[in-house]
Design an enzyme around this catalytic site. Structure first.
Site, PDB file in Angstrom:
ATOM      1  N   THR A 128       0.856  -1.181   0.000  1.00 37.20           N
ATOM      2  CA  THR A 128       0.000   0.000   0.000  1.00 37.20           C
ATOM      3  C   THR A 128       0.893   1.232   0.000  1.00 37.20           C
ATOM      4  O   THR A 128       2.085   1.155   0.310  1.00 37.20           O
ATOM      5  CB  THR A 128      -0.912   0.028   1.241  1.00 37.20           C
ATOM      6  OG1 THR A 128      -1.822   1.141   1.140  1.00 37.20           O
ATOM      7  CG2 THR A 128      -0.112   0.217   2.510  1.00 37.20           C
TER       8      THR A 128
ATOM      9  N   ASP B 278      -7.030  -5.868   3.141  1.00 35.70           N
ATOM     10  CA  ASP B 278      -8.223  -5.370   2.474  1.00 35.70           C
ATOM     11  C   ASP B 278      -9.254  -5.151   3.571  1.00 35.70           C
ATOM     12  O   ASP B 278      -9.363  -5.958   4.503  1.00 35.70           O
ATOM     13  CB  ASP B 278      -8.758  -6.337   1.424  1.00 35.70           C
ATOM     14  CG  ASP B 278      -9.744  -5.634   0.486  1.00 35.70           C
ATOM     15  OD1 ASP B 278      -9.380  -4.575  -0.056  1.00 35.70           O
ATOM     16  OD2 ASP B 278     -10.863  -6.127   0.302  1.00 35.70           O
ATOM     17  N   SER B 279      -9.952  -4.071   3.472  1.00 33.62           N
ATOM     18  CA  SER B 279     -10.881  -3.731   4.540  1.00 33.62           C
ATOM     19  C   SER B 279     -12.081  -3.000   3.972  1.00 33.62           C
ATOM     20  O   SER B 279     -12.057  -2.503   2.842  1.00 33.62           O
ATOM     21  CB  SER B 279     -10.194  -2.872   5.604  1.00 33.62           C
ATOM     22  OG  SER B 279      -9.644  -1.702   5.013  1.00 33.62           O
TER      23      SER B 279
ATOM     24  N   LYS C  74      -2.459   3.611   6.984  1.00 33.85           N
ATOM     25  CA  LYS C  74      -2.246   2.178   7.188  1.00 33.85           C
ATOM     26  C   LYS C  74      -0.788   1.901   7.556  1.00 33.85           C
ATOM     27  O   LYS C  74      -0.503   1.102   8.450  1.00 33.85           O
ATOM     28  CB  LYS C  74      -2.606   1.399   5.926  1.00 33.85           C
ATOM     29  CG  LYS C  74      -4.072   1.417   5.561  1.00 33.85           C
ATOM     30  CD  LYS C  74      -4.313   0.566   4.320  1.00 33.85           C
ATOM     31  CE  LYS C  74      -5.768   0.590   3.899  1.00 33.85           C
ATOM     32  NZ  LYS C  74      -6.012  -0.256   2.697  1.00 33.85           N
TER      33      LYS C  74
ATOM     34  N   ALA D 128      -0.739   6.287   3.869  1.00 40.33           N
ATOM     35  CA  ALA D 128       0.066   6.689   5.027  1.00 40.33           C
ATOM     36  C   ALA D 128      -0.580   6.276   6.347  1.00 40.33           C
ATOM     37  O   ALA D 128       0.117   5.927   7.304  1.00 40.33           O
ATOM     38  CB  ALA D 128       0.291   8.196   5.006  1.00 40.33           C
TER      39      ALA D 128
END
Length: 208
Positions: free
Chosen positions: A8, A76-77, A13, A11
Protein backbone atom coordinates in the site's frame (compact mmCIF):
# COMPACT_ATOMS: atom_id res chain seq x y z
CA UNK A 1 17.18 -7.23 9.86
CA UNK A 2 13.91 -8.19 8.22
CA UNK A 3 12.45 -6.11 5.42
CA UNK A 4 8.68 -6.15 5.07
CA UNK A 5 7.09 -4.68 1.97
CA UNK A 6 3.67 -3.18 2.70
CA UNK A 7 1.44 -3.49 -0.35
CA UNK A 8 0.00 0.00 0.00
CA UNK A 9 0.98 3.66 -0.16
CA UNK A 10 -1.74 4.73 2.31
CA UNK A 11 0.07 6.69 5.03
CA UNK A 12 -2.62 5.94 7.66
CA UNK A 13 -2.25 2.18 7.19
CA UNK A 14 1.55 2.28 7.07
CA UNK A 15 1.91 4.10 10.38
CA UNK A 16 -0.55 1.79 12.11
CA UNK A 17 1.28 -1.28 10.79
CA UNK A 18 4.70 0.01 11.81
CA UNK A 19 3.47 0.77 15.31
CA UNK A 20 1.72 -2.58 15.79
CA UNK A 21 4.35 -4.96 14.37
CA UNK A 22 7.24 -3.52 16.31
CA UNK A 23 9.43 -6.64 16.23
CA UNK A 24 13.09 -5.90 16.84
CA UNK A 25 15.01 -5.57 13.60
CA UNK A 26 11.96 -5.32 11.36
CA UNK A 27 11.79 -2.48 8.84
CA UNK A 28 8.76 -1.57 6.76
CA UNK A 29 8.79 -0.19 3.23
CA UNK A 30 5.90 0.92 1.06
CA UNK A 31 5.64 0.02 -2.61
CA UNK A 32 6.67 3.55 -3.61
CA UNK A 33 9.62 3.61 -1.21
CA UNK A 34 10.86 0.28 -2.58
CA UNK A 35 10.38 1.35 -6.18
CA UNK A 36 7.98 -1.52 -6.77
CA UNK A 37 4.91 -1.14 -9.00
CA UNK A 38 1.97 -3.41 -8.22
CA UNK A 39 -1.66 -2.60 -8.93
CA UNK A 40 -3.58 -5.85 -9.48
CA UNK A 41 -7.30 -6.08 -10.11
CA UNK A 42 -9.02 -6.63 -6.76
CA UNK A 43 -11.81 -8.81 -8.09
CA UNK A 44 -12.27 -11.35 -5.27
CA UNK A 45 -15.59 -11.62 -3.46
CA UNK A 46 -14.07 -11.41 0.02
CA UNK A 47 -11.66 -9.20 1.96
CA UNK A 48 -9.30 -12.14 2.41
CA UNK A 49 -9.35 -12.88 -1.30
CA UNK A 50 -8.47 -9.31 -2.23
CA UNK A 51 -5.75 -9.08 0.42
CA UNK A 52 -4.21 -12.29 -0.92
CA UNK A 53 -4.32 -10.95 -4.50
CA UNK A 54 -2.48 -7.81 -3.41
CA UNK A 55 0.08 -9.68 -1.31
CA UNK A 56 0.94 -12.21 -4.01
CA UNK A 57 1.13 -9.56 -6.72
CA UNK A 58 3.44 -7.41 -4.59
CA UNK A 59 5.62 -10.42 -3.81
CA UNK A 60 6.00 -11.22 -7.51
CA UNK A 61 6.64 -7.58 -8.44
CA UNK A 62 9.25 -7.23 -5.70
CA UNK A 63 11.01 -10.38 -6.89
CA UNK A 64 11.22 -8.92 -10.39
CA UNK A 65 12.24 -5.41 -9.32
CA UNK A 66 14.58 -6.23 -6.43
CA UNK A 67 15.86 -9.58 -7.60
CA UNK A 68 14.91 -11.32 -4.36
CA UNK A 69 11.92 -12.35 -2.29
CA UNK A 70 10.98 -10.17 0.66
CA UNK A 71 8.24 -10.53 3.25
CA UNK A 72 5.02 -8.87 2.10
CA UNK A 73 1.98 -7.62 4.00
CA UNK A 74 -1.31 -6.63 2.39
CA UNK A 75 -4.73 -5.81 3.74
CA UNK A 76 -8.22 -5.37 2.47
CA UNK A 77 -10.88 -3.73 4.54
CA UNK A 78 -14.32 -2.24 4.32
CA UNK A 79 -17.70 -1.60 5.84
CA UNK A 80 -20.51 -4.13 6.20
CA UNK A 81 -23.99 -2.76 6.92
CA UNK A 82 -26.52 -5.32 8.10
CA UNK A 83 -29.59 -3.59 6.65
CA UNK A 84 -27.87 -3.59 3.24
CA UNK A 85 -27.06 -7.31 3.35
CA UNK A 86 -23.39 -6.59 4.05
CA UNK A 87 -22.92 -3.84 1.47
CA UNK A 88 -20.81 -1.96 0.59
CA UNK A 89 -18.43 -4.77 1.62
CA UNK A 90 -15.56 -5.36 -0.82
CA UNK A 91 -16.86 -2.40 -2.86
CA UNK A 92 -16.44 0.04 0.04
CA UNK A 93 -13.80 2.21 -1.64
CA UNK A 94 -15.81 2.47 -4.87
CA UNK A 95 -19.36 2.27 -3.54
CA UNK A 96 -20.43 5.41 -5.41
CA UNK A 97 -18.56 4.35 -8.54
CA UNK A 98 -15.42 6.43 -8.13
CA UNK A 99 -12.57 4.75 -6.25
CA UNK A 100 -11.63 6.58 -3.07
CA UNK A 101 -14.28 9.34 -3.25
CA UNK A 102 -15.15 9.42 0.45
CA UNK A 103 -17.76 12.18 0.22
CA UNK A 104 -19.65 10.43 -2.57
CA UNK A 105 -19.48 7.05 -0.82
CA UNK A 106 -20.79 8.53 2.42
CA UNK A 107 -23.57 10.38 0.62
CA UNK A 108 -24.70 7.18 -1.12
CA UNK A 109 -24.65 5.25 2.15
CA UNK A 110 -26.82 7.85 3.88
CA UNK A 111 -29.26 7.79 0.98
CA UNK A 112 -29.49 3.99 1.08
CA UNK A 113 -30.25 4.06 4.82
CA UNK A 114 -32.63 7.04 4.79
CA UNK A 115 -35.72 4.87 5.36
CA UNK A 116 -34.04 2.42 7.75
CA UNK A 117 -34.77 2.91 11.49
CA UNK A 118 -31.78 3.90 13.62
CA UNK A 119 -31.91 0.64 15.56
CA UNK A 120 -31.43 -1.33 12.34
CA UNK A 121 -28.40 0.63 11.10
CA UNK A 122 -25.93 -1.76 12.72
CA UNK A 123 -22.62 -2.25 10.95
CA UNK A 124 -19.01 -3.24 11.31
CA UNK A 125 -15.65 -2.45 9.84
CA UNK A 126 -13.70 -5.54 8.75
CA UNK A 127 -10.00 -5.88 8.01
CA UNK A 128 -8.20 -8.97 6.75
CA UNK A 129 -4.40 -9.11 6.58
CA UNK A 130 -2.34 -11.52 4.51
CA UNK A 131 1.35 -11.79 5.40
CA UNK A 132 3.68 -13.77 3.13
CA UNK A 133 7.14 -14.48 4.52
CA UNK A 134 10.27 -14.71 2.40
CA UNK A 135 9.88 -18.47 2.13
CA UNK A 136 6.28 -18.18 0.88
CA UNK A 137 4.55 -19.07 4.16
CA UNK A 138 1.21 -17.28 4.40
CA UNK A 139 -0.46 -16.03 7.58
CA UNK A 140 -3.98 -14.58 7.67
CA UNK A 141 -5.55 -12.41 10.38
CA UNK A 142 -9.00 -10.82 10.63
CA UNK A 143 -10.22 -8.00 12.84
CA UNK A 144 -13.54 -6.21 13.24
CA UNK A 145 -15.12 -3.34 15.12
CA UNK A 146 -18.87 -3.29 15.73
CA UNK A 147 -21.03 -0.20 15.64
CA UNK A 148 -23.77 1.60 13.75
CA UNK A 149 -24.18 4.25 11.06
CA UNK A 150 -25.05 7.80 12.08
CA UNK A 151 -27.25 10.21 10.18
CA UNK A 152 -24.63 12.86 9.41
CA UNK A 153 -20.84 13.07 9.16
CA UNK A 154 -19.02 14.03 12.36
CA UNK A 155 -15.37 14.73 13.12
CA UNK A 156 -12.27 15.41 11.04
CA UNK A 157 -9.98 12.52 11.97
CA UNK A 158 -9.59 9.38 9.89
CA UNK A 159 -10.93 8.79 6.39
CA UNK A 160 -13.49 6.76 4.44
CA UNK A 161 -16.65 6.05 6.41
CA UNK A 162 -15.13 7.10 9.76
CA UNK A 163 -17.33 10.25 10.02
CA UNK A 164 -20.49 8.10 9.87
CA UNK A 165 -19.41 5.09 11.92
CA UNK A 166 -20.39 5.10 15.60
CA UNK A 167 -18.40 2.41 17.48
CA UNK A 168 -20.20 0.43 20.15
CA UNK A 169 -17.26 1.19 22.46
CA UNK A 170 -18.57 4.74 22.80
CA UNK A 171 -22.24 3.80 23.09
CA UNK A 172 -22.97 5.34 19.70
CA UNK A 173 -22.10 8.81 21.04
CA UNK A 174 -18.86 9.41 19.11
CA UNK A 175 -17.99 8.87 15.47
CA UNK A 176 -14.72 7.15 14.63
CA UNK A 177 -13.64 10.42 12.97
CA UNK A 178 -13.93 12.13 16.37
CA UNK A 179 -11.28 9.84 17.85
CA UNK A 180 -7.53 10.51 17.75
CA UNK A 181 -5.40 8.18 15.64
CA UNK A 182 -3.70 6.78 18.73
CA UNK A 183 -7.04 5.99 20.37
CA UNK A 184 -8.40 4.59 17.11
CA UNK A 185 -5.47 2.19 16.84
CA UNK A 186 -6.55 0.62 20.11
CA UNK A 187 -10.05 -0.30 18.94
CA UNK A 188 -10.03 -0.33 15.14
CA UNK A 189 -10.60 -3.28 12.85
CA UNK A 190 -7.09 -2.94 11.44
CA UNK A 191 -5.61 -2.60 14.91
CA UNK A 192 -7.46 -5.72 16.03
CA UNK A 193 -6.30 -7.64 12.95
CA UNK A 194 -2.72 -6.52 13.53
CA UNK A 195 -2.84 -7.73 17.13
CA UNK A 196 -4.02 -11.13 15.91
CA UNK A 197 -1.28 -11.23 13.28
CA UNK A 198 1.42 -10.18 15.75
CA UNK A 199 0.44 -13.00 18.09
CA UNK A 200 0.53 -15.49 15.20
CA UNK A 201 3.94 -14.28 14.03
CA UNK A 202 5.51 -14.00 17.50
CA UNK A 203 6.37 -17.68 17.72
CA UNK A 204 8.33 -17.71 14.48
CA UNK A 205 10.08 -14.49 15.47
CA UNK A 206 11.08 -15.97 18.83
CA UNK A 207 12.47 -19.06 17.12
CA UNK A 208 14.92 -17.06 15.02
Amino acid sequence: MKEVLIATNNAHKVEEIRTALNFEGWTFTTLAEAGVTSDPAEDADSFEGNARIKARAARAAARESLGRFVAVLADDSGLEVDALDGAPGVFSARYAGSDGDDAANNAKLLAELAAVPDAECTARFVCTLVFIDEDGTESVARGTIEGSIGREPRGSEGFGYDPLFLPDEYGGMRALAEVSQAEKNGISHRGNALRVLKKALSQSVDER
